[in-house]
Design an enzyme around this catalytic site. Structure first.
Site, PDB file in Angstrom:
ATOM      1  N   ASP A  14      54.960  10.569  61.627  1.00 27.00           N
ATOM      2  CA  ASP A  14      54.868  11.021  60.248  1.00 27.00           C
ATOM      3  C   ASP A  14      55.048   9.804  59.351  1.00 27.00           C
ATOM      4  O   ASP A  14      55.773   8.865  59.701  1.00 27.00           O
ATOM      5  CB  ASP A  14      55.957  12.061  59.977  1.00 27.00           C
ATOM      6  CG  ASP A  14      56.043  12.417  58.519  1.00 27.00           C
ATOM      7  OD1 ASP A  14      55.048  12.916  57.962  1.00 27.00           O
ATOM      8  OD2 ASP A  14      57.109  12.183  57.914  1.00 27.00           O
ATOM      9  N   ASP A  16      55.726   9.520  55.469  1.00 27.37           N
ATOM     10  CA  ASP A  16      56.743   9.457  54.421  1.00 27.37           C
ATOM     11  C   ASP A  16      58.089   9.996  54.893  1.00 27.37           C
ATOM     12  O   ASP A  16      58.193  11.146  55.314  1.00 27.37           O
ATOM     13  CB  ASP A  16      56.276  10.242  53.195  1.00 27.37           C
ATOM     14  CG  ASP A  16      54.978   9.680  52.640  1.00 27.37           C
ATOM     15  OD1 ASP A  16      54.928   8.459  52.410  1.00 27.37           O
ATOM     16  OD2 ASP A  16      54.020  10.450  52.461  1.00 27.37           O
ATOM     17  N   TYR A  25      53.995  11.218  46.652  1.00 24.31           N
ATOM     18  CA  TYR A  25      52.614  11.020  46.194  1.00 24.31           C
ATOM     19  C   TYR A  25      52.233   9.552  46.012  1.00 24.31           C
ATOM     20  O   TYR A  25      51.307   9.231  45.266  1.00 24.31           O
ATOM     21  CB  TYR A  25      52.363  11.773  44.876  1.00 24.31           C
ATOM     22  CG  TYR A  25      52.581  13.266  44.991  1.00 24.31           C
ATOM     23  CD1 TYR A  25      51.735  14.059  45.753  1.00 24.31           C
ATOM     24  CD2 TYR A  25      53.651  13.879  44.327  1.00 24.31           C
ATOM     25  CE1 TYR A  25      51.921  15.431  45.864  1.00 24.31           C
ATOM     26  CE2 TYR A  25      53.860  15.251  44.424  1.00 24.31           C
ATOM     27  CZ  TYR A  25      52.995  16.020  45.199  1.00 24.31           C
ATOM     28  OH  TYR A  25      53.193  17.373  45.312  1.00 24.31           O
ATOM     29  N   ASN A  57      50.522  14.816  56.098  1.00 26.96           N
ATOM     30  CA  ASN A  57      50.035  15.726  55.067  1.00 26.96           C
ATOM     31  C   ASN A  57      49.936  14.961  53.751  1.00 26.96           C
ATOM     32  O   ASN A  57      50.905  14.332  53.325  1.00 26.96           O
ATOM     33  CB  ASN A  57      50.999  16.907  54.881  1.00 26.96           C
ATOM     34  CG  ASN A  57      51.000  17.854  56.060  1.00 26.96           C
ATOM     35  OD1 ASN A  57      50.171  17.756  56.959  1.00 26.96           O
ATOM     36  ND2 ASN A  57      51.940  18.789  56.055  1.00 26.96           N
ATOM     37  N   GLN A  58      48.787  15.031  53.112  1.00 30.85           N
ATOM     38  CA  GLN A  58      48.576  14.357  51.838  1.00 30.85           C
ATOM     39  C   GLN A  58      48.028  15.361  50.829  1.00 30.85           C
ATOM     40  O   GLN A  58      46.916  15.234  50.313  1.00 30.85           O
ATOM     41  CB  GLN A  58      47.643  13.158  52.017  1.00 30.85           C
ATOM     42  CG  GLN A  58      48.254  12.016  52.813  1.00 30.85           C
ATOM     43  CD  GLN A  58      49.445  11.396  52.104  1.00 30.85           C
ATOM     44  OE1 GLN A  58      49.411  11.160  50.902  1.00 30.85           O
ATOM     45  NE2 GLN A  58      50.511  11.100  52.859  1.00 30.85           N
ATOM     46  N   CYS A  95      45.740  14.894  56.161  1.00 33.10           N
ATOM     47  CA  CYS A  95      45.345  16.243  55.762  1.00 33.10           C
ATOM     48  C   CYS A  95      45.426  16.314  54.241  1.00 33.10           C
ATOM     49  O   CYS A  95      46.524  16.275  53.685  1.00 33.10           O
ATOM     50  CB  CYS A  95      46.246  17.313  56.390  1.00 33.10           C
ATOM     51  SG  CYS A  95      45.910  18.961  55.696  1.00 33.10           S
ATOM     52  N   HIS A  97      44.653  18.884  52.370  1.00 37.27           N
ATOM     53  CA  HIS A  97      44.658  20.281  51.925  1.00 37.27           C
ATOM     54  C   HIS A  97      46.049  20.767  51.509  1.00 37.27           C
ATOM     55  O   HIS A  97      47.058  20.277  51.999  1.00 37.27           O
ATOM     56  CB  HIS A  97      44.139  21.192  53.048  1.00 37.27           C
ATOM     57  CG  HIS A  97      42.817  20.766  53.605  1.00 37.27           C
ATOM     58  ND1 HIS A  97      42.687  20.134  54.821  1.00 37.27           N
ATOM     59  CD2 HIS A  97      41.568  20.861  53.088  1.00 37.27           C
ATOM     60  CE1 HIS A  97      41.412  19.865  55.054  1.00 37.27           C
ATOM     61  NE2 HIS A  97      40.714  20.284  54.015  1.00 37.27           N
ATOM     62  N   ARG A 113      46.897  20.839  58.370  1.00 34.24           N
ATOM     63  CA  ARG A 113      48.144  20.637  57.633  1.00 34.24           C
ATOM     64  C   ARG A 113      49.329  21.034  58.508  1.00 34.24           C
ATOM     65  O   ARG A 113      49.444  22.163  58.954  1.00 34.24           O
ATOM     66  CB  ARG A 113      48.138  21.461  56.346  1.00 34.24           C
ATOM     67  CG  ARG A 113      49.381  21.278  55.483  1.00 34.24           C
ATOM     68  CD  ARG A 113      49.263  22.066  54.175  1.00 34.24           C
ATOM     69  NE  ARG A 113      50.494  22.058  53.408  1.00 34.24           N
ATOM     70  CZ  ARG A 113      50.888  21.080  52.602  1.00 34.24           C
ATOM     71  NH1 ARG A 113      50.107  20.024  52.424  1.00 34.24           N
ATOM     72  NH2 ARG A 113      52.030  21.142  51.945  1.00 34.24           N
ATOM     73  N   ASP A 139      60.341  13.748  60.081  1.00 32.74           N
ATOM     74  CA  ASP A 139      61.624  13.964  59.421  1.00 32.74           C
ATOM     75  C   ASP A 139      61.836  15.395  58.939  1.00 32.74           C
ATOM     76  O   ASP A 139      62.859  15.680  58.317  1.00 32.74           O
ATOM     77  CB  ASP A 139      61.785  12.996  58.243  1.00 32.74           C
ATOM     78  CG  ASP A 139      60.732  13.219  57.164  1.00 32.74           C
ATOM     79  OD1 ASP A 139      59.602  13.625  57.499  1.00 32.74           O
ATOM     80  OD2 ASP A 139      61.043  12.985  55.980  1.00 32.74           O
TER      81      ASP A 139
END
Length: 207
Positions: A14, A16, A25, A57-58, A95, A97, A113, A139
């Site tokens: 992962d 962040d 972001y 995930n973004q 991702c 979404h 996601r 995390d």
């Protein structure tokens, strides 16, 4: 399916909060910094047989915080950061979404996601990975669930980012650690132990 010589295990990371400091972001390469222990973890993984894949995930794309194209710069910076540690980033999977977003077509449900395992499964196909010998490190428990669903073993970095603890089989980590370096030490040691084969492991137990 028989395991072939070109099916290598991977460590899925992962981004962040696990690999990088958690700046919500953020897509500015200048602000990307390793989380505690991450640089040392990559130095250790560089000497291992694991392929390294970032899965993140973004949802900022779906929320209009940044364009999907901004992630190209993030990936380039990640590759430079890995190289400085002597490691290779084999793939970065994003991702974009989020069903709660408003930018179409990204404001929708998907299979990538996390906690869905889609990013890991796609990387497994494209890189010909042995997912049963692979690990997911994240995390929050969504990372753990994604790894478990993909057939990997999952490790939770307990750095305070998980706030919705849920006791469900798919969300149970193989181990809970303080940082990525501690996770990597355990993964590398476990891999070395298991690679010795059943007879060697039995001899270790009998000693």
């Amino acid at each position: 399916m028989n395991r072939t010589s070109n099916q290598r295990p991977a460590v899925f990371l992962d981004k962040d909060g696990t690999l990088l400091e958690n700046i919500p972001y953020n897509v500015d390469p200048a602000k990307m910094r390793f989380a505690p222990g991450a640089g040392e973890a990559l130095e250790l993984l560089a000497r291992s047989p694991f392929r390294l894949v970032v899965v993140s995930n973004q949802g900022g794309v779906a929320h209009g915080r940044f364009a999907q194209e901004a992630l190209h710069g993030v990936e380039r910076q990640l590759r430079r950061m890995f190289e400085r540690c002597g490691a290779t980033l084999d793939a970065a999977c994003w991702c974009p979404h989020d069903p709660a977003g408003h930018v179409m077509p990204y404001a929708s449900a998907c299979l990538c996601r996390k906690p869905q395992p889609g990013m890991l499964l796609r990387a497994g196909r494209e890189l010909r990975l042995d997912l049963t010998r692979s690990w997911m490190v994240g995390d929050i428990l969504n990372d753990v669930e994604a790894g478990n669903r993909a057939g990997c073993r999952s490790v939770l970095v307990d750095c305070g980012n998980e706030t919705e603890w849920q006791s469900a089989p798919r969300r149970l980590p193989y181990a809970i650690v303080a940082n990525l370096y501690e996770a990597t030490q355990m993964i590398v040691e476990r891999h070395a132990y298991e690679s010795r084969g059943p007879r060697a492991m039995c001899e270790t137990v009998l000693r």
